[in-house]
Design a protein around this motif. Structure first.
Motif, PDB file in Angstrom:
ATOM      1  N   UNK A  97       0.839  -1.210   0.000  1.00  7.54           N
ATOM      2  CA  UNK A  97       0.000   0.000   0.000  1.00  7.54           C
ATOM      3  C   UNK A  97       0.872   1.258   0.000  1.00  7.54           C
ATOM      4  N   UNK A  98       1.943   1.265   0.804  1.00  2.77           N
ATOM      5  CA  UNK A  98       2.834   2.432   0.835  1.00  2.77           C
ATOM      6  C   UNK A  98       3.517   2.626  -0.520  1.00  2.77           C
ATOM      7  N   UNK A  99       3.966   1.534  -1.105  1.00  4.79           N
ATOM      8  CA  UNK A  99       4.635   1.596  -2.406  1.00  4.79           C
ATOM      9  C   UNK A  99       3.712   2.173  -3.475  1.00  4.79           C
ATOM     10  N   UNK A 100       2.487   1.657  -3.553  1.00  7.69           N
ATOM     11  CA  UNK A 100       1.548   2.140  -4.570  1.00  7.69           C
ATOM     12  C   UNK A 100       1.195   3.603  -4.342  1.00  7.69           C
ATOM     13  N   UNK A 101       1.129   4.004  -3.070  1.00  9.86           N
ATOM     14  CA  UNK A 101       0.822   5.403  -2.773  1.00  9.86           C
ATOM     15  C   UNK A 101       1.936   6.319  -3.284  1.00  9.86           C
ATOM     16  N   UNK A 102       3.188   5.927  -3.061  1.00 10.58           N
ATOM     17  CA  UNK A 102       4.321   6.733  -3.536  1.00 10.58           C
ATOM     18  C   UNK A 102       4.366   6.739  -5.057  1.00 10.58           C
ATOM     19  N   UNK A 103       4.114   5.593  -5.679  1.00 13.04           N
ATOM     20  CA  UNK A 103       4.130   5.508  -7.151  1.00 13.04           C
ATOM     21  C   UNK A 103       3.082   6.450  -7.748  1.00 13.04           C
ATOM     22  N   UNK A 104       1.879   6.430  -7.189  1.00 16.25           N
ATOM     23  CA  UNK A 104       0.806   7.282  -7.708  1.00 16.25           C
ATOM     24  C   UNK A 104       1.103   8.762  -7.449  1.00 16.25           C
ATOM     25  N   UNK A 105       1.662   9.075  -6.281  1.00 15.29           N
ATOM     26  CA  UNK A 105       2.002  10.459  -5.964  1.00 15.29           C
ATOM     27  C   UNK A 105       3.065  10.987  -6.929  1.00 15.29           C
TER      28      UNK A 105
END
Length: 585
Positions: free
Chosen positions: A170-178
């Protein structure tokens, strides 16, 4: 365990009570008699979806009541949960649950005599009851359900690993999208940031303070009315000093109060109540002296300062310029500035920040890849144990030559899913890992391993499902298990083996079985029959316990459709005798 279940106004059931035992409870009856309504009632009691179409027109509402009596740690936890929510536990430790559904679709739940949300019943149901029916068999055909089954079998340590993976994912996908959003909308973000900076610069120059507008308003009123305030304070002070037109020898209020106090104290020896009044006059004299002193100080502080008044007018004008643009009052302007500062951080698309986010993305991606690899290895280890345990159970369910294989497969990357590197290989990753789980069945030696949806018949699928549940039961789980015609498509020796396995399961769990197989029903510790009554204008059903002769007649009906057949009854009695011997073994 669930000691008692009462169902009223649900489907064909008008009003019936099922008294259940701790072992294996079997429910049988003719097709259409209402066996399914018993399972539907259980679902409602433990928070299932309410279907108004199931409610009988008369009386216009369905009521399901159940009495729970739990032991051990689970019993303590459930009783604590109920009492904390305001419910009551009976003297014997049992808990009464009630679910009501009206014909209009309204639903209410009561736990321990207290009205509670239906979600409370669902919460209890997850701990107490597991229902398995033909729909569960269909769910088992889905890859996600097969993966969940393997993860559940793998144990608590594996579940913690899944949680760690999901958090990192979840943290990884959040950073990728940001990062992607900042790069994609850099120009728009820059324009919005410039507008926010202009507003912040204007607010910073004025530097408003919390509550400043109210403070200035009060100070303006004081300065604008300084002369009136001075006259009022002076007149009040003069009145306390002996009157507005007092002569030099006129006593002031403090002196008069002192005279009154001394006069009363002189007579307090005659009447003690006068002494109490004298004390109160002394308190009043002290208060008057304090007020007189404060009035003097107030008069000294009053100053009609035109320069200060002009400065306040200018300051209030600057604050009004801010409140016209940014908020209704000064506190709102300050809040807008705080939000703008936070928003500026979110809008930052500088090269430095983009580089920092990209580094964080790479670090998290590596963490996700590492955890995904550990998750795959753990699933493959559990897959071997799971396959062996289920295959052993299948051998006992008249499938001695069949074997279940659990394949843990990695997924190739695709456009629709993010990819990570796992042990040097690029794989698609989702919220549950980088692999799929597939249950396969070797129907007999030499046969290829085929996915369940391709290689299992209805009867085989029923037995695979039961074998999995027996394996799960050995590892704990809810104390009450419900099987709704999971023996569909099974007969002969396999039916006897299913009955034997369910009876073995009932040694450690309360088991409720809805079945059409006499071979299964023969293993029951308590046999309940659902029977229709078509004597009135409306068909209704009820449930009764059958024993001895009646039970043999019911098994005879299930065997041959002839409850009074001597041959059928003899066969039924033989079945009961065999089941009794097996249960004692």
């Amino acid at each position: 365990m669930l000691e008692e279940l009462r169902i009223t106004g649900l489907g064909v059931i008008d009003d019936t009570t099922l008294r259940l035992t701790s072992g294996m409870n079997v429910i049988t009856g003719e097709t259409g008699a209402g066996k399914t309504m018993v399972v539907t009632g259980l679902g409602l009691l433990f928070g299932g979806r309410a279907d108004a179409g199931r409610v009988r027109a008369d009386p216009g509402r369905a009521v399901v009541e159940g009495r729970l009596k739990l032991r051990g740690n689970l019993g303590d936890a459930v009783r604590t949960r109920v009492t904390d929510a305001g419910g009551e536990v009976d003297d014997d430790g049992s808990i009464l649950l009630t679910r009501t559904v009206t014909a209009e679709g309204r639903s209410r739940a009561h736990v321990g005599g207290r009205s509670m949300p239906v979600s409370t019943l669902s919460e209890l149901g997850e701990q107490i009851l597991a229902v398995h029916g033909q729909s569960d068999q269909l769910r088992l055909l889905r890859p996600s359900e097969q993966r969940s089954a393997l993860d559940r079998f793998a144990g608590p340590g594996h579940e913690k690993l899944i949680e760690s993976y999901r958090e990192a994912f979840a943290r990884w996908r959040s950073v990728v999208e940001d990062l992607a959003d900042r790069r994609r909308n850099a120009r728009q973000r820059s324009q919005e940031a410039d507008l926010l900076k202009l507003g912040l610069d204007e607010i910073t120059r004025v530097d408003p303070q919390p509550g400043e507008d109210d403070d200035l308003r009060n100070e303006v009123q004081r300065l604008e009315h300084a002369e009136g305030l001075r006259v009022a304070a002076a007149l009040a002070g003069q009145a306390l000093a002996g009157g507005v037109e007092a002569a030099d020898d006129t006593p002031d209020a403090t002196q008069l109060l002192g005279l009154a106090r001394r006069t009363l104290e002189g007579q307090s020896g005659v009447d003690a109540s006068l002494g109490d009044l004298a004390s109160r006059i002394e308190e009043a004299a002290t208060l008057v002296a304090d007020v007189s002193s404060e009035l003097s100080a107030y008069l000294s502080s009053l100053d009609a300062d035109p320069a200060r008044l002009e400065a306040i007018y200018e300051r209030r004008a600057a604050l009004r310029a801010l409140t016209r643009k940014y908020a209704d009052d000064v506190d709102g302007v300050i809040a807008w500035a705080e939000h703008a500062r936070t928003k500026l951080g979110e809008l930052d698309s500088s090269d430095e920040l983009l580089d920092e986010l990209d580094s964080e993305r790479k670090r998290l991606e590596a963490t996700v890849g590492e955890l995904a690899g550990r998750l795959t290895a753990a699933r493959r280890e559990a897959a071997g144990r799971f396959s062996e345990a289920v295959s052993v159970e299948l051998a006992g369910l008249a499938m001695p030559h069949s074997r279940v294989e659990v394949a843990v497969l990695t997924r190739a990357p695709s456009r629709d899913e993010p990819a990570v590197t796992v042990d040097g290989e690029t794989l698609a990753a989702g919220a549950d890992g980088a692999d799929e789980v597939e249950l396969r069945l070797h129907a007999h030696p030499g046969a290829p391993a085929l996915p369940l949806q391709k290689g299992a018949s209805g009867g085989e699928l029923s037995r695979v499902m039961l074998a999995i549940e027996v394996v799960f039961a050995g590892a704990g789980g809810p104390p009450t298990l419900v099987f709704d015609e999971v023996d569909s498509g099974v007969g002969g020796t396999a039916a006897v083996e299913i009955g034997r396995r369910l009876a073995r399961l009932a040694r450690t769990h309360q088991v409720l079985v809805v079945t059409h197989l006499p071979q299964v029903a023969a293993f029951a510790d308590r046999h309940l029959v659902v029977a229709k009554d078509t004597g009135g204008a409306i068909t209704t059903s009820g449930v009764r316990i059958v024993e001895e002769t009646e039970r043999a007649r019911e098994l005879s009906r299930m065997l041959a459709g002839l409850p009074d057949s001597d041959l059928g009854i003899a066969h039924a009695e033989e079945l009961l005798s065999v089941a009794a011997r097996e249960k004692r073994a």
